[in-house]
Design a protein around this motif. Sequence first.
Motif, PDB file in Angstrom:
ATOM      1  N   LEU A 125      14.203  10.438 -12.625  1.00  0.00           N
ATOM      2  CA  LEU A 125      15.451  10.702 -11.896  1.00  0.00           C
ATOM      3  C   LEU A 125      15.200  10.971 -10.410  1.00  0.00           C
ATOM      4  O   LEU A 125      15.949  10.492  -9.549  1.00  0.00           O
ATOM      5  N   LEU A 126      14.153  11.737 -10.123  1.00  0.00           N
ATOM      6  CA  LEU A 126      13.946  12.182  -8.730  1.00  0.00           C
ATOM      7  C   LEU A 126      13.842  11.017  -7.745  1.00  0.00           C
ATOM      8  O   LEU A 126      14.518  11.041  -6.708  1.00  0.00           O
ATOM      9  N   PRO A 127      13.043   9.976  -8.022  1.00  0.00           N
ATOM     10  CA  PRO A 127      13.003   8.860  -7.060  1.00  0.00           C
ATOM     11  C   PRO A 127      14.366   8.178  -6.895  1.00  0.00           C
ATOM     12  O   PRO A 127      14.689   7.706  -5.804  1.00  0.00           O
ATOM     13  N   ARG A 128      15.158   8.161  -7.966  1.00  0.00           N
ATOM     14  CA  ARG A 128      16.492   7.552  -7.853  1.00  0.00           C
ATOM     15  C   ARG A 128      17.364   8.352  -6.887  1.00  0.00           C
ATOM     16  O   ARG A 128      18.058   7.800  -6.046  1.00  0.00           O
ATOM     17  N   ILE A 129      17.296   9.694  -6.999  1.00  0.00           N
ATOM     18  CA  ILE A 129      18.081  10.528  -6.073  1.00  0.00           C
ATOM     19  C   ILE A 129      17.510  10.381  -4.655  1.00  0.00           C
ATOM     20  O   ILE A 129      18.254  10.346  -3.674  1.00  0.00           O
ATOM     21  N   GLY A 130      16.163  10.265  -4.560  1.00  0.00           N
ATOM     22  CA  GLY A 130      15.537  10.050  -3.245  1.00  0.00           C
ATOM     23  C   GLY A 130      16.074   8.783  -2.595  1.00  0.00           C
ATOM     24  O   GLY A 130      16.341   8.752  -1.387  1.00  0.00           O
ATOM     25  N   GLU A 131      16.285   7.761  -3.390  1.00  0.00           N
ATOM     26  CA  GLU A 131      16.834   6.496  -2.891  1.00  0.00           C
ATOM     27  C   GLU A 131      18.275   6.719  -2.388  1.00  0.00           C
ATOM     28  O   GLU A 131      18.655   6.243  -1.323  1.00  0.00           O
ATOM     29  N   GLU A 132      19.040   7.498  -3.182  1.00  0.00           N
ATOM     30  CA  GLU A 132      20.403   7.857  -2.752  1.00  0.00           C
ATOM     31  C   GLU A 132      20.361   8.601  -1.431  1.00  0.00           C
ATOM     32  O   GLU A 132      21.175   8.365  -0.537  1.00  0.00           O
ATOM     33  N   PHE A 133      19.400   9.515  -1.311  1.00  0.00           N
ATOM     34  CA  PHE A 133      19.302  10.331  -0.096  1.00  0.00           C
ATOM     35  C   PHE A 133      18.918   9.495   1.131  1.00  0.00           C
ATOM     36  O   PHE A 133      19.178   9.896   2.261  1.00  0.00           O
ATOM     37  N   SER A 134      18.278   8.319   0.891  1.00  0.00           N
ATOM     38  CA  SER A 134      17.946   7.454   2.031  1.00  0.00           C
ATOM     39  C   SER A 134      19.218   6.926   2.699  1.00  0.00           C
ATOM     40  O   SER A 134      19.198   6.535   3.859  1.00  0.00           O
ATOM     41  N   ALA A 135      20.319   6.914   1.935  1.00  0.00           N
ATOM     42  CA  ALA A 135      21.578   6.418   2.494  1.00  0.00           C
ATOM     43  C   ALA A 135      22.591   7.552   2.674  1.00  0.00           C
ATOM     44  O   ALA A 135      23.757   7.311   2.984  1.00  0.00           O
ATOM     45  N   TYR A 136      22.139   8.802   2.481  1.00  0.00           N
ATOM     46  CA  TYR A 136      23.067   9.941   2.515  1.00  0.00           C
ATOM     47  C   TYR A 136      23.584  10.170   3.940  1.00  0.00           C
ATOM     48  O   TYR A 136      22.843  10.047   4.913  1.00  0.00           O
ATOM     49  N   ARG A 137      24.856  10.544   4.047  1.00  0.00           N
ATOM     50  CA  ARG A 137      25.498  10.625   5.373  1.00  0.00           C
ATOM     51  C   ARG A 137      24.883  11.680   6.283  1.00  0.00           C
ATOM     52  O   ARG A 137      25.021  11.597   7.498  1.00  0.00           O
ATOM     53  N   PHE A 138      24.246  12.714   5.709  1.00  0.00           N
ATOM     54  CA  PHE A 138      23.625  13.728   6.570  1.00  0.00           C
ATOM     55  C   PHE A 138      22.112  13.520   6.724  1.00  0.00           C
ATOM     56  O   PHE A 138      21.412  14.406   7.225  1.00  0.00           O
ATOM     57  N   ASN A 139      21.609  12.398   6.251  1.00  0.00           N
ATOM     58  CA  ASN A 139      20.236  11.974   6.577  1.00  0.00           C
ATOM     59  C   ASN A 139      20.367  10.804   7.536  1.00  0.00           C
ATOM     60  O   ASN A 139      20.772   9.716   7.133  1.00  0.00           O
ATOM     61  N   THR A 140      20.038  11.017   8.801  1.00  0.00           N
ATOM     62  CA  THR A 140      20.358   9.992   9.798  1.00  0.00           C
ATOM     63  C   THR A 140      19.144   9.612  10.626  1.00  0.00           C
ATOM     64  O   THR A 140      18.246  10.431  10.863  1.00  0.00           O
ATOM     65  N   LEU A 141      19.151   8.360  11.057  1.00  0.00           N
ATOM     66  CA  LEU A 141      18.075   7.833  11.899  1.00  0.00           C
ATOM     67  C   LEU A 141      18.721   7.107  13.061  1.00  0.00           C
ATOM     68  O   LEU A 141      19.533   6.189  12.862  1.00  0.00           O
ATOM     69  N   ILE A 142      18.352   7.518  14.280  1.00  0.00           N
ATOM     70  CA  ILE A 142      18.862   6.824  15.466  1.00  0.00           C
ATOM     71  C   ILE A 142      17.720   6.578  16.436  1.00  0.00           C
ATOM     72  O   ILE A 142      16.631   7.145  16.286  1.00  0.00           O
ATOM     73  N   GLY A 143      17.953   5.746  17.428  1.00  0.00           N
ATOM     74  CA  GLY A 143      17.007   5.528  18.518  1.00  0.00           C
ATOM     75  C   GLY A 143      15.970   4.468  18.216  1.00  0.00           C
ATOM     76  O   GLY A 143      15.978   3.832  17.159  1.00  0.00           O
ATOM     77  N   SER A 144      15.064   4.289  19.180  1.00  0.00           N
ATOM     78  CA  SER A 144      13.990   3.303  19.033  1.00  0.00           C
ATOM     79  C   SER A 144      12.823   3.731  19.912  1.00  0.00           C
ATOM     80  O   SER A 144      12.925   4.705  20.649  1.00  0.00           O
ATOM     81  N   GLY A 145      11.725   3.007  19.820  1.00  0.00           N
ATOM     82  CA  GLY A 145      10.569   3.355  20.642  1.00  0.00           C
ATOM     83  C   GLY A 145       9.362   3.659  19.793  1.00  0.00           C
ATOM     84  O   GLY A 145       9.378   3.444  18.569  1.00  0.00           O
ATOM     85  N   ARG A 146       8.299   4.171  20.426  1.00  0.00           N
ATOM     86  CA  ARG A 146       7.045   4.421  19.706  1.00  0.00           C
ATOM     87  C   ARG A 146       6.800   5.894  19.476  1.00  0.00           C
ATOM     88  O   ARG A 146       5.766   6.317  18.957  1.00  0.00           O
ATOM     89  N   LEU A 147       7.761   6.735  19.911  1.00  0.00           N
ATOM     90  CA  LEU A 147       7.685   8.171  19.675  1.00  0.00           C
ATOM     91  C   LEU A 147       8.810   8.569  18.727  1.00  0.00           C
ATOM     92  O   LEU A 147       9.893   7.985  18.782  1.00  0.00           O
ATOM     93  N   GLY A 148       8.534   9.562  17.888  1.00  0.00           N
ATOM     94  CA  GLY A 148       9.555   9.973  16.940  1.00  0.00           C
ATOM     95  C   GLY A 148       9.717  11.482  16.895  1.00  0.00           C
ATOM     96  O   GLY A 148       8.739  12.227  16.971  1.00  0.00           O
ATOM     97  N   LEU A 149      10.968  11.945  16.784  1.00  0.00           N
ATOM     98  CA  LEU A 149      11.263  13.361  16.579  1.00  0.00           C
ATOM     99  C   LEU A 149      11.948  13.505  15.229  1.00  0.00           C
ATOM    100  O   LEU A 149      12.766  12.671  14.850  1.00  0.00           O
ATOM    101  N   VAL A 150      11.604  14.582  14.512  1.00  0.00           N
ATOM    102  CA  VAL A 150      12.200  14.820  13.198  1.00  0.00           C
ATOM    103  C   VAL A 150      12.693  16.252  13.159  1.00  0.00           C
ATOM    104  O   VAL A 150      12.009  17.162  13.658  1.00  0.00           O
ATOM    105  N   THR A 151      13.853  16.473  12.557  1.00  0.00           N
ATOM    106  CA  THR A 151      14.343  17.838  12.467  1.00  0.00           C
ATOM    107  C   THR A 151      15.245  18.027  11.249  1.00  0.00           C
ATOM    108  O   THR A 151      15.517  17.079  10.522  1.00  0.00           O
ATOM    109  N   GLN A 152      15.686  19.252  11.047  1.00  0.00           N
ATOM    110  CA  GLN A 152      16.529  19.621   9.914  1.00  0.00           C
ATOM    111  C   GLN A 152      17.288  20.898  10.257  1.00  0.00           C
ATOM    112  O   GLN A 152      16.914  21.606  11.194  1.00  0.00           O
ATOM    113  N   GLY A 153      18.331  21.200   9.483  1.00  0.00           N
ATOM    114  CA  GLY A 153      19.026  22.487   9.575  1.00  0.00           C
ATOM    115  C   GLY A 153      19.383  22.863  11.003  1.00  0.00           C
ATOM    116  O   GLY A 153      19.667  22.006  11.849  1.00  0.00           O
TER     117      GLY A 153
END
Lengths: 641, 233
Positions: free
Chosen positions: A203-231
């Motif tokens: 089940l867990l990987p299936r929910i992980g797949e759902e979370f890849s498209a979840y509205r509060f998991n977001t990816l924007i921008g481009s380039g060779r540097l990345g910032l990651v955050t939460q909460g």
Amino acid sequence: MGNEAIGLGAIAAGVGVVTGYPGTPSSEILPTVSKRSPGGIHVEWSVNEKVALEVAAGAAMAGARSMVTMKQVGLNVAADPLMSLAYLGVKGGMVVVVADDPGPISSQTEQDTRTFSLFAKLPVFDPATPEEAYEMIIDAFALSERHGTPVLFRPTTRVCHGNAPVRVREELAERPVPNFVKDPKWVIFPRLSYENHLRLEALLPRIGEEFSAYRFNTLIGSGRLGLVTQGISTGYLGEALAILAEGANQSPEHKLLRLGAPHPFPKRLALEFLTGLERVLVVEELDPFIERELQRLAGEYHLPVTVLGKGSGHVQVAGENSVAAVTRVVADFFGLEPPVSPTCADIVATVAADQALGTVPTASSATPMADSVAVVPPNPHLIEPPPRPPVLCSGCSHRSSFLAVKLAMRRRKAVFGGDIGCYTLGNAKPLDMVDTCLCMGAGITIAQGLHLVEPDKVHFAFIGDSTFFHTGIPGVINAVYNQTNIVLVVLDNSTTAMTGLQPHPGTGDTLKGDISPKIDIAGLLRAIGVKHVEACDPMRFEEAKAAVDRAVAAAATGVAAIIYESPCIHLIPSGPSYVIEEEACKCKLCITRLGCPAILLDDGKVVIDDDLCYGCDVCLQLCPFDAIKIVGAEAQAEVAG
Amino acid sequence: MSGAMNFIIAGVGGQGIVLAAKLVARAAMAAGLQVRTSETIGMAQRGGSVVSHVRVSKLPIASPLVPPGRADALLGFEPGEAVRCLSYLRPGGIIIANAHPVAPVSAALNQQSYRGEEMLARLGQCGARLVVVDGDALCAEVGSPQVLNVALIGAAAGAGALGFSVEQLEDAIRASVREKFIAMNIRALHAGANAGANAGASAGASAGASAGANVSGSTSVTTVNQLGLQVAP
């Protein structure tokens, strides 16, 4: 408030049963549901978090939506049912709200419930704002019900106690009538657990797949540097980027990944993020949770990317993040100079330094000093505000209880075990009456361990009434059963004071205001087998002291208990005003022993601040010179005479 | 951030800081602004240092906490607590400070007298405009020590520190306070607003004669209700 948003979101999701135990920063969620319920929602303060979670689990097994609330350390108490419930699953959606406390601001640990979600194999939601918390908890109920698994919901203090306008939904979710259907699937057995373990891992990987498209998991921008955050760090990072943009240097092009639902890990989204990146900086509270997942993923897919964060020493490993700290680490990551924001504190420091060097005249150096550089005159502008830690309130009965035991035990060997509640503040000077404090209920049991290895000392265990019901009782049973003769002191102030005056089984009422049977602590202790049980009023100081002598004598042959009964000042009106007669005042014992916030020194004179005094008379009882008088007492006496 | 204002409200647990922050936030919401605030709730409320952050803006606000040096106004319900929060205040900002000190237990235990004047003097040297309010006198005028928070919010509004009118705050009081306490709190709001407005009017006159003359960013010190504050020359 974020906690109100969570409560309102649960109502919108059609929650039917809400349980919990108070704990900062989670305590306002339950009262919100209780106050704003459209009807038909059962809301209760349960005895402890384990009980609360089990009650909510039962409701969810029948198909109702349920929610249970607690602080992060409460999850440790509730861990037993939670770990098993992950295997068993639920029918109605069930959300376990666990408020984490980075700092920590009012907690024993900085544990991260996201890490717990990994351990418990449960999905977790991690909101960034009160608005998002409202929307997200509705999503959490839906996901829980869709997959038949309880889910964790993990706001942090700044989300719980942050306020923002929240748009609430007009329509509430329609719910089917609960109906518990008997089925072997509700009975946990090793064979079933094995099968359910397989099911969970699928089940867990299936929910992980759902979370890849979840509205509060977001990816924007481009380039060779990345910032990651939460909460809440999402906001800090956004502000840090805005501050950097104010400076001369523009931030370089970068990608930004933000995870509001980090477990099961949204692998596909994270891979999309990592692909093409050279360096990544992760800003999160508290564990390096996303950081580790990204490192694992980079390893698994042989991606040539360096993931920086707590593990690499770039981000602080303890305490809460802040805009200032995040600005520094992001500037460092981008190779930018962070813009300097001068503050009024900097200016004061500059003025103070100039005054110390004698370049600016000071109030106290009107007569110029001969060698003003070497000898700095006492300068009022250099005085820092004195520290102001939290203290027991003026008029608090705990102060009197602690002092009674302290004075009764002078010149005797004793250890004073404390517990979690307002009375933990009894550790401060001058009382200095908390020698141990670990977790809820542990004062009673630690005292037993200490007593086993040092039986010649008297071991006291102080515990509040709510904590006694929470996890204190099994410890007392253990002491009686194993004949470890400690002295139990229940500080019964008829409420759960520290978290905001919640009722409990000893108060005779419930959250909803219903009258309930009042559970008698003295009767309960006698039933357990405590032979010496004495209740008394700690505000009658000499009687409270005498009770200690009797209890210590009784502890020679069995567990002894004193119940100091006096309501929290927040439940009672204030008493009369008191004044200290200057000529009679000689010893300052009231200051050196009581540490009451209302008793002050003014030019060496002891005075009572009438605004701060709550009108208990413990200082008056303590004063050996009868220097403390009730205001207007003489006039009253004359009229009476 | 255009149209953005950041406020810090600092004091001692029990002084009503949470409600003060709520009133400012409600007034901002009613004015159609974005709002974020953050409270200190829990252990510190037992007589410890308490700080509320209030941020309002026409644009979305990223985080509920005011970064260092970015508060426009500091409302100090207790002089020493205001000093403790100076790192939030931007040079040229405004401080509304209650003159009445609350001595921490540690001061008496260490055999020290705790004086508000020393703390107020520091506030006078920080490059901000300082308005000192005699909160005790305002409470006495209204007849309750419970209204200190609302009186100080009133003083801040009167001194022009909030960007909201007294009427906007009145509405916020009606929406936040129990029915039977509304009238008393509105009286406190106006008493505070008058004190703050008088201070604002005389601020220009006293500027330059104060400690701020030596400091970058002009500082003016204003005393209200004949407090007789002594500030270093």
